[in-house]
Design a protein around this motif. Structure first.
Motif, PDB file in Angstrom:
ATOM      1  N   HIS C 183      17.816  36.433 -40.242  1.00 43.11           N
ATOM      2  CA  HIS C 183      18.138  37.650 -39.507  1.00 43.11           C
ATOM      3  C   HIS C 183      17.595  38.880 -40.222  1.00 43.11           C
ATOM      4  CE1 HIS C 183      20.398  39.907 -36.523  1.00 43.11           C
ATOM      5  NE2 HIS C 183      20.812  40.713 -37.491  1.00 43.11           N
ATOM      6  N   HIS C 185      14.974  39.223 -41.793  1.00 41.27           N
ATOM      7  CA  HIS C 185      13.532  39.393 -41.654  1.00 41.27           C
ATOM      8  C   HIS C 185      13.067  39.391 -40.195  1.00 41.27           C
ATOM      9  CE1 HIS C 185      12.614  39.205 -45.939  1.00 41.27           C
ATOM     10  NE2 HIS C 185      13.640  38.394 -46.007  1.00 41.27           N
ATOM     11  N   SER C 186      14.018  39.371 -39.280  1.00 40.13           N
ATOM     12  CA  SER C 186      13.576  39.369 -37.884  1.00 40.13           C
ATOM     13  C   SER C 186      14.259  40.495 -37.106  1.00 40.13           C
ATOM     14  CB  SER C 186      13.830  38.005 -37.240  1.00 40.13           C
ATOM     15  OG  SER C 186      15.173  37.589 -37.443  1.00 40.13           O
ATOM     16  N   PHE C 187      15.495  40.248 -36.683  1.00 38.76           N
ATOM     17  CA  PHE C 187      16.104  41.209 -35.768  1.00 38.76           C
ATOM     18  C   PHE C 187      16.836  42.349 -36.456  1.00 38.76           C
ATOM     19  CE2 PHE C 187      16.258  36.962 -33.693  1.00 38.76           C
ATOM     20  CZ  PHE C 187      15.172  37.172 -32.867  1.00 38.76           C
ATOM     21  N   GLU C 189      16.239  44.793 -38.340  1.00 38.20           N
ATOM     22  CA  GLU C 189      15.767  46.169 -38.264  1.00 38.20           C
ATOM     23  C   GLU C 189      15.671  46.682 -36.821  1.00 38.20           C
ATOM     24  OE1 GLU C 189      11.148  46.376 -38.912  1.00 38.20           O
ATOM     25  OE2 GLU C 189      12.009  44.895 -40.266  1.00 38.20           O
ATOM     26  N   HIS C 190      15.917  45.809 -35.870  1.00 36.73           N
ATOM     27  CA  HIS C 190      15.908  46.253 -34.477  1.00 36.73           C
ATOM     28  C   HIS C 190      17.314  46.298 -33.889  1.00 36.73           C
ATOM     29  CE1 HIS C 190      11.895  44.461 -35.232  1.00 36.73           C
ATOM     30  NE2 HIS C 190      11.491  45.548 -34.616  1.00 36.73           N
ATOM     31  N   GLU C 191      18.296  46.100 -34.722  1.00 38.62           N
ATOM     32  CA  GLU C 191      19.696  46.118 -34.281  1.00 38.62           C
ATOM     33  C   GLU C 191      20.046  47.461 -33.646  1.00 38.62           C
ATOM     34  OE1 GLU C 191      22.306  44.323 -34.122  1.00 38.62           O
ATOM     35  OE2 GLU C 191      21.965  42.541 -35.372  1.00 38.62           O
ATOM     36  N   PRO C 192      20.638  47.447 -32.464  1.00 37.99           N
ATOM     37  CA  PRO C 192      21.137  48.728 -31.925  1.00 37.99           C
ATOM     38  C   PRO C 192      22.306  49.252 -32.765  1.00 37.99           C
ATOM     39  CG  PRO C 192      21.552  46.892 -30.392  1.00 37.99           C
ATOM     40  CD  PRO C 192      20.835  46.322 -31.556  1.00 37.99           C
ATOM     41  N   HIS C 193      23.121  48.346 -33.327  1.00 40.32           N
ATOM     42  CA  HIS C 193      24.257  48.771 -34.155  1.00 40.32           C
ATOM     43  C   HIS C 193      24.144  48.090 -35.509  1.00 40.32           C
ATOM     44  CE1 HIS C 193      25.604  50.027 -30.257  1.00 40.32           C
ATOM     45  NE2 HIS C 193      25.692  48.766 -29.837  1.00 40.32           N
ATOM     46  N   PRO C 194      23.353  48.672 -36.399  1.00 40.49           N
ATOM     47  CA  PRO C 194      23.103  47.992 -37.681  1.00 40.49           C
ATOM     48  C   PRO C 194      24.366  47.860 -38.512  1.00 40.49           C
ATOM     49  CG  PRO C 194      21.601  49.848 -37.339  1.00 40.49           C
ATOM     50  CD  PRO C 194      22.687  49.958 -36.321  1.00 40.49           C
ATOM     51  N   VAL C 195      24.385  46.828 -39.300  1.00 45.51           N
ATOM     52  CA  VAL C 195      25.510  46.571 -40.190  1.00 45.51           C
ATOM     53  C   VAL C 195      24.941  46.329 -41.580  1.00 45.51           C
ATOM     54  CG1 VAL C 195      27.199  44.802 -40.809  1.00 45.51           C
ATOM     55  CG2 VAL C 195      27.131  45.713 -38.475  1.00 45.51           C
ATOM     56  N   MET C 200      27.885  42.149 -43.915  1.00 42.64           N
ATOM     57  CA  MET C 200      27.577  40.843 -43.329  1.00 42.64           C
ATOM     58  C   MET C 200      27.966  39.719 -44.284  1.00 42.64           C
ATOM     59  SD  MET C 200      26.585  40.801 -40.257  1.00 42.64           S
ATOM     60  CE  MET C 200      25.762  39.230 -40.020  1.00 42.64           C
TER      61      MET C 200
END
Lengths: 218, 218, 218, 218
Positions: C183, C185-187, C189-195, C200
């Motif tokens: 995660h 290395h993929s999604f 940085e495109h998270e609408p609500h980063p954590v 995590m």
DNA sequence: GATGAATGAGCTTTCATTCAT
DNA sequence: TATGAATGAAAGCTCATTCAT
């Protein structure tokens, strides 16, 4: 007090001489690989390895691959430049003996350590190095044919020659001698029915003698 | 009123689809360059240019440069595979005529458009392509020598042959014929004293005839 | 008085000889690009540029792009080969602490400079490099699951484990840990609500602990 | 007089619809190859071959390789856009049943013929196609986590949930579900000790249930 | 619309040559 | 002088894309 350092080996010589200081091992190694693989297919690194040096060292002695190639030809050709003297040293033998001697000496000289394979190499690269080819043609091939011509003249004077065009016969004899060398570096090792060098040389001499000299059995 | 603009092969035909002719055109172009420059020194881009195509198109028809080379040899050798039939079609002529015919036909066949220069090329690349060389030796050289041998046998039966080792004589005759071809693609154009092809062929035939056949003037 | 002009890595050091460091620098650069773009989409020239060398230099150290890829994997995997020892060094903590430590150490080790992104890379390229994948599965994944299993055994012995299939639980725990890495290395940085990573990791540890350990609040 | 040709399928649609006339076989073929090999490593010619068409035909339907890739994602994602409705159709079951259903339906939907491997593909290509990744994150991942969150809320309302951070738990549950899919397309077939899909799904459901729901055996 | 031969830009790789050591 | 790691231009080859058929 500085003495002007005189460079005895002036580089004006068309066919430069580097003599002692030049590692002739490099030239030997290069000749072997150039003959078997051709100029373009031979890697400088492989030449260096075969000569037991590093690639960089090669460039201490030769400006580049092409000048090494020229040095190989130039150096290997030297023994051939006055080969007439080398091959046939006296014209007192019988013409037949002279021809046999010619064939054997030709082989011994051109397959000697210093120039083995050069005719093959020049045949292959003739289009890529026209100046070298012209030089070889003028300085080696032409004199060689002249020498053959002189042998025929010698036979003529002894009244042992058959009726023939000596100029053209010289050329054909040269072809035979030349092809003997090429064959040794190309198809010889792939022959389905190999024949010894000695047998080939004898057969060539016999063939020439029968064609140009008066002999009992016609 | 607009005339439809006719595009006279200026650049509109870059996209010609000529699946059938392409391979042999590429092979012809490749043969010419391989013969004059050797395999390694010939650039794929130059072959493509000479064939009038783009580099990529070449790879539609040939897997790589090496397989193109093999195709060149194999294709060019085809006319030679049964050349005995091609070169000498009847053994009713006099042996002398037969030899003259042999030399002329040999030249005509091997310097024809489809195989010109192949012996030179194979001589040069023999070490780099041993399988092709073995193939050529087995399928072309050996049969060629056999055919020459049969001509000598024919002369023997007609009692027109001189006393000689027919096996070895065949080999020497082959050398002469082979070298005629090589010479044409290497030193011929650098000759200080050029000689016409016709003269060379005649001289070769004369030389061979004098050597192997009984003739009046010995 | 002239100060010697110091060349601060501007361009005078293009010819630096750094035989020792080069390979690992190239591997680092290659890993970064392979992880983010994949093997096929990464250009050798870009790897060279990122490593601060010329394309040709890369081939001094690696036979080709594929063997560089293998070197990247093999080198990056090394710290993982005995990671069980690296991740958990003592089993005297409480099982709960052990699991928290596991998660944190797992992250610290697998996102360390030397192996960051390797699980993502291997996931992406598993079909294109089956041997490497089998190697990774056997030498890294399987031992990792075994270590997790041993942690569960440890909890079992302390009577702190819930009723469950330990073999399957180990697998699910591994999935969680593995996906945490992917995660990132993929999604991520495109998270609408980063954590945050920390959040995590804690959440993962909490989730695992609740699922496998006896806790007060059920 | 020309009527302006109206294009009903205006290309303004962000996620274009080509519907019936589009050969979905091409998309299916492309998806299979993209998933197993990645975008860059997949050749257009191979996609065409797998789809049973010629390379040129592919360009009748797709502008280029990249737009085909986007179509693959776009098309394959469609069933996921409202998957909440698809996966869980009623919230009347017990929370435990709901979670078991969630896991099974998740698998059935995401490994169905139309979208199998898409999560793996997007994970691999996330950096190369940031817009698609953002779209997937926003339209699929986020809603998926919301649905999971709602399930937890449902359990909360039934007083069957344990004390936990529901937001973070949703994220971890999503990680597990996502990784189940990835594993199937990467390491699963290289497992030294393979486990059936059914067993994995059950284990995942068990693991989640134990972690988030109140159960007798704690 | 479908084709598939042809394209040519761009990639990986090679290797003659350089130069700091 | 000798080295050999580093270079970078140029080669072979690939493959997404085009377009005459």
């Amino acid at each position: 007090m500085e003495e002007k350092q005189v460079n005895l080996n002036s580089e004006g010589n068309r066919w430069q001489r580097r003599k002692e200081q030049r590692p002739s091992e490099i030239i030997q190694a290069a000749r072997v690989l150039f003959v078997s693989q051709g100029f373009a297919a031979t890697k400088v690194a492989d030449i260096a390895k075969l000569a037991g040096i590093q690639p960089g060292t090669l460039y201490v002695y030769f400006e580049n691959k092409e000048s090494l190639f020229k040095a190989v030809i130039e150096e290997s050709i030297k023994p051939l430049l006055h080969y007439a003297d080398n091959i046939i040293d006296n014209f007192t033998d019988s013409p037949q003996e002279l021809i046999r001697t010619l064939v054997q000496r030709w082989w011994d000289l051109l397959e000697s350590d210093t120039c083995r394979g050069i005719p093959k190499l020049l045949t292959s690269e003739s289009q890529n190095f026209p100046e070298l080819t012209a030089f070889y043609t003028r300085e080696c091939i032409d004199p060689a044919r002249n020498m053959i011509y002189r042998i025929l003249e010698y036979a003529l004077n002894k009244n042992e020659i058959r009726l023939l065009n000596m100029e053209m016969a010289s050329r054909i004899i040269f072809l035979i001698l030349h092809q003997l060398l090429l064959h040794a570096h190309s198809f010889a090792e792939h022959e389905p029915h190999p024949v010894s060098t000695k047998a080939m040389l004898n057969a060539a001499a016999d063939f020439i003698i029968r064609s140009v000299l008066k002999t009992e059995a016609n």
